[in-house]
Design a protein around this motif. Structure first.
Motif, PDB file in Angstrom:
ATOM      1  N   VAL A 147     -44.188  16.166  70.071  1.00  0.00           N
ATOM      2  CA  VAL A 147     -45.323  16.351  69.167  1.00  0.00           C
ATOM      3  C   VAL A 147     -45.554  17.846  69.073  1.00  0.00           C
ATOM      4  N   GLN A 148     -45.424  18.391  67.865  1.00  0.00           N
ATOM      5  CA  GLN A 148     -45.486  19.835  67.659  1.00  0.00           C
ATOM      6  C   GLN A 148     -46.589  20.175  66.675  1.00  0.00           C
ATOM      7  N   PHE A 149     -47.612  20.887  67.154  1.00  0.00           N
ATOM      8  CA  PHE A 149     -48.660  21.428  66.290  1.00  0.00           C
ATOM      9  C   PHE A 149     -48.273  22.863  65.973  1.00  0.00           C
ATOM     10  N   ASP A 150     -48.094  23.179  64.690  1.00  0.00           N
ATOM     11  CA  ASP A 150     -47.482  24.460  64.346  1.00  0.00           C
ATOM     12  C   ASP A 150     -47.639  24.703  62.854  1.00  0.00           C
ATOM     13  N   SER A 151     -47.585  25.967  62.457  1.00  0.00           N
ATOM     14  CA  SER A 151     -47.505  26.260  61.025  1.00  0.00           C
ATOM     15  C   SER A 151     -46.063  26.453  60.579  1.00  0.00           C
ATOM     16  N   HIS A 152     -45.134  26.525  61.549  1.00  0.00           N
ATOM     17  CA  HIS A 152     -43.714  26.711  61.243  1.00  0.00           C
ATOM     18  C   HIS A 152     -42.891  25.634  61.940  1.00  0.00           C
ATOM     19  N   SER A 153     -41.828  25.197  61.293  1.00  0.00           N
ATOM     20  CA  SER A 153     -40.988  24.144  61.858  1.00  0.00           C
ATOM     21  C   SER A 153     -40.164  24.617  63.052  1.00  0.00           C
ATOM     22  N   ASP A 154     -39.805  25.898  63.079  1.00  0.00           N
ATOM     23  CA  ASP A 154     -39.007  26.487  64.165  1.00  0.00           C
ATOM     24  C   ASP A 154     -37.671  25.762  64.343  1.00  0.00           C
ATOM     25  N   THR A 155     -37.086  25.388  63.208  1.00  0.00           N
ATOM     26  CA  THR A 155     -35.767  24.752  63.223  1.00  0.00           C
ATOM     27  C   THR A 155     -34.756  25.574  62.425  1.00  0.00           C
ATOM     28  N   ASN A 156     -35.022  26.875  62.294  1.00  0.00           N
ATOM     29  CA  ASN A 156     -34.034  27.748  61.651  1.00  0.00           C
ATOM     30  C   ASN A 156     -32.793  27.847  62.524  1.00  0.00           C
ATOM     31  N   ILE A 179     -31.454  17.325  73.794  1.00  0.00           N
ATOM     32  CA  ILE A 179     -32.675  17.246  74.608  1.00  0.00           C
ATOM     33  C   ILE A 179     -33.758  16.469  73.869  1.00  0.00           C
ATOM     34  N   LEU A 180     -33.843  16.665  72.556  1.00  0.00           N
ATOM     35  CA  LEU A 180     -34.842  16.010  71.725  1.00  0.00           C
ATOM     36  C   LEU A 180     -34.178  15.046  70.751  1.00  0.00           C
ATOM     37  N   ASP A 181     -34.832  13.909  70.526  1.00  0.00           N
ATOM     38  CA  ASP A 181     -34.412  12.957  69.501  1.00  0.00           C
ATOM     39  C   ASP A 181     -35.120  13.340  68.207  1.00  0.00           C
ATOM     40  N   PRO A 182     -34.397  13.820  67.203  1.00  0.00           N
ATOM     41  CA  PRO A 182     -35.080  14.302  65.995  1.00  0.00           C
ATOM     42  C   PRO A 182     -35.900  13.227  65.299  1.00  0.00           C
ATOM     43  N   LYS A 183     -35.507  11.956  65.449  1.00  0.00           N
ATOM     44  CA  LYS A 183     -36.266  10.867  64.820  1.00  0.00           C
ATOM     45  C   LYS A 183     -37.536  10.544  65.586  1.00  0.00           C
ATOM     46  N   ARG A 184     -37.716  11.205  66.733  1.00  0.00           N
ATOM     47  CA  ARG A 184     -38.938  11.048  67.524  1.00  0.00           C
ATOM     48  C   ARG A 184     -39.719  12.364  67.586  1.00  0.00           C
ATOM     49  N   ILE A 185     -39.474  13.231  66.615  1.00  0.00           N
ATOM     50  CA  ILE A 185     -40.204  14.501  66.522  1.00  0.00           C
ATOM     51  C   ILE A 185     -41.175  14.424  65.353  1.00  0.00           C
ATOM     52  N   ILE A 186     -42.403  14.850  65.598  1.00  0.00           N
ATOM     53  CA  ILE A 186     -43.379  14.963  64.516  1.00  0.00           C
ATOM     54  C   ILE A 186     -44.012  16.341  64.583  1.00  0.00           C
ATOM     55  N   GLN A 187     -44.043  17.024  63.449  1.00  0.00           N
ATOM     56  CA  GLN A 187     -44.579  18.385  63.335  1.00  0.00           C
ATOM     57  C   GLN A 187     -45.791  18.347  62.422  1.00  0.00           C
ATOM     58  N   ILE A 188     -46.911  18.893  62.894  1.00  0.00           N
ATOM     59  CA  ILE A 188     -48.175  18.787  62.169  1.00  0.00           C
ATOM     60  C   ILE A 188     -48.712  20.175  61.830  1.00  0.00           C
ATOM     61  N   GLY A 189     -49.007  20.388  60.539  1.00  0.00           N
ATOM     62  CA  GLY A 189     -49.649  21.635  60.109  1.00  0.00           C
ATOM     63  C   GLY A 189     -48.727  22.627  59.442  1.00  0.00           C
ATOM     64  N   ILE A 190     -47.494  22.230  59.145  1.00  0.00           N
ATOM     65  CA  ILE A 190     -46.488  23.156  58.613  1.00  0.00           C
ATOM     66  C   ILE A 190     -46.947  23.713  57.261  1.00  0.00           C
ATOM     67  N   GLY A 192     -47.168  27.818  54.803  1.00  0.00           N
ATOM     68  CA  GLY A 192     -46.776  29.219  54.631  1.00  0.00           C
ATOM     69  C   GLY A 192     -45.592  29.350  53.702  1.00  0.00           C
ATOM     70  N   SER A 193     -45.414  30.538  53.176  1.00  0.00           N
ATOM     71  CA  SER A 193     -44.306  30.791  52.256  1.00  0.00           C
ATOM     72  C   SER A 193     -42.975  30.679  52.988  1.00  0.00           C
ATOM     73  N   VAL A 243     -50.558  28.200  68.637  1.00  0.00           N
ATOM     74  CA  VAL A 243     -51.911  28.448  68.138  1.00  0.00           C
ATOM     75  C   VAL A 243     -51.923  28.891  66.678  1.00  0.00           C
ATOM     76  N   ASP A 244     -50.763  29.249  66.112  1.00  0.00           N
ATOM     77  CA  ASP A 244     -50.792  29.568  64.681  1.00  0.00           C
ATOM     78  C   ASP A 244     -50.896  28.312  63.820  1.00  0.00           C
ATOM     79  N   ALA A 245     -50.891  27.130  64.457  1.00  0.00           N
ATOM     80  CA  ALA A 245     -51.213  25.902  63.722  1.00  0.00           C
ATOM     81  C   ALA A 245     -52.647  25.948  63.227  1.00  0.00           C
ATOM     82  N   LEU A 246     -53.500  26.614  63.986  1.00  0.00           N
ATOM     83  CA  LEU A 246     -54.896  26.766  63.601  1.00  0.00           C
ATOM     84  C   LEU A 246     -55.036  27.802  62.480  1.00  0.00           C
ATOM     85  N   ASP A 247     -56.053  27.643  61.681  1.00  0.00           N
ATOM     86  CA  ASP A 247     -56.367  28.698  60.724  1.00  0.00           C
ATOM     87  C   ASP A 247     -56.660  29.975  61.503  1.00  0.00           C
TER      88      ASP A 247
END
Length: 320
Positions: A147-156, A179-190, A192-193, A243-247
């Motif tokens: 579970v990832q709270f973030d403004s960026h996906s960080d999958t570059n 290490i991670l199952d991509p089908k069990r990953i959820i990213q919230i708050g993505i 930005g340009s 914390v950049d998930a927050l405004d």
């Protein structure tokens, strides 16, 4: 509820002023052996993976200082983490500020030792690349959920040529390493340009559930939590909160701020909604004190750590 007298207890602000005494997470004792605790609070003072504003190496110290404001019992859930689990400050993970790959190795081994002791880590960073060695250290036989709270996906894939290790690449590496199952990953708050319209294509192709900020505001915290539970299920789950998930009005002291995020109140609601998941670790990353003139970001980081500590302690206690 009477607490187990063998458990560690925070130093009380009614006995020693909050501005006095040693600076430790939640005013808990600092120990060296992870086997002494169920949950270890750890600092990861490192920002060598940053490509924009730095200073996150100072985050753990300021989060420790601001964690003096945390008390014993969660006001809303009434979870009393120090009655449920043995919890203490394990100090800082080893880092090398001038060598990224060496730090990845040192930090991974540190968290392997924590994991071998049967201890759940809760970490304050540090830039977001630091989550990769944590995940390597606590890796299991089967891929974990995230579970990832973030403004960026960080999958570059890479930055500045073919450099694969920056704060924008940790979760791509973790998926590639199994290490991670991509089908069990959820990213919230993505939000930005983007560098390119295809920036998120790889993440979508892997099956990552991305809730961009527009969808978040359509759903609201309660429905987001239902979606989190659907995606991760009963899989062992790691929670990472950038914390950049927050405004940035709530968290200006961070490496890559993005306007238009959710509030601290909404963040608290969503973390509280993680109760009942099979949580195996968590972190709060990207607090940068040099850009945090008022100290509000460090206070926010400490508060989010306490929120995470409560749901972690609940999960650990229920697994006994």
């Amino acid at each position: 509820m009477a607490h187990d007298t063998s458990f560690f207890r925070p130093l009380s602000g009614s006995e020693v002023p909050r501005f006095a005494g040693r600076s430790t997470f939640m005013r808990l004792p600092q120990i060296e052996d992870p086997a002494e605790v169920d949950i270890a609070l750890i600092g990861l003072p490192w920002d060598s993976g940053s490509t924009n504003r730095v200073g996150q190496r100072h985050g753990p110290r300021e989060i420790r200082n601001n964690s003096t404001m945390m008390r014993l019992v969660h006001q809303a859930s009434r979870i009393a983490p120090y009655d449920l689990c043995r919890i203490a400050d394990l100090g800082d993970a080893p880092v090398n500020p001038i060598d990224i790959r060496d730090t990845l190795e040192r930090t991974s081994e540190f968290y392997r030792q924590v994991h071998r002791a049967g201890t759940v880590p809760l970490t304050a960073g540090g830039d977001h690349l630091g989550t990769l060695p944590i995940l390597r250290g606590i890796a299991r036989d089967e891929p974990m959920a995230l579970v990832q709270f973030d403004s960026h996906s960080d999958t570059n894939d890479s930055y500045f040529g073919d450099n694969p290790y920056t704060h924008g690449t940790p979760f791509r590496r973790a998926i590639e390493e199994g290490i991670l199952d991509p089908k069990r990953i959820i990213q919230i708050g993505i939000r930005g340009s983007l560098y390119d319209a295809s920036d998120l294509d790889w993440a979508f192709e892997q099956g990552i559930r991305i809730i961009e900020i527009e969808e978040y505001f359509d759903l609201g915290p309660e429905k987001v939590n239902a979606e989190i539970a659907r995606v991760v299920g009963k899989t062992p789950t790691y929670v990472t909160f950038d914390v950049d998930a927050l405004d940035p009005v709530y968290a200006p002291g961070t490496g890559t701020p993005e306007v238009g995020g959710f509030t601290t109140r909404e963040a608290q609601q969503m973390i509280r909604g993680l109760r009942g998941l099979n949580l195996v670790g968590a972190d709060v990353m990207e607090v940068s004190p040099p850009f945090d003139a008022s100290g509000i970001t460090a206070l926010t980081g400490a508060t989010l750590m306490f929120e995470l500590l409560c749901v972690l302690a609940d999960a650990v206690a229920k697994r006994r």
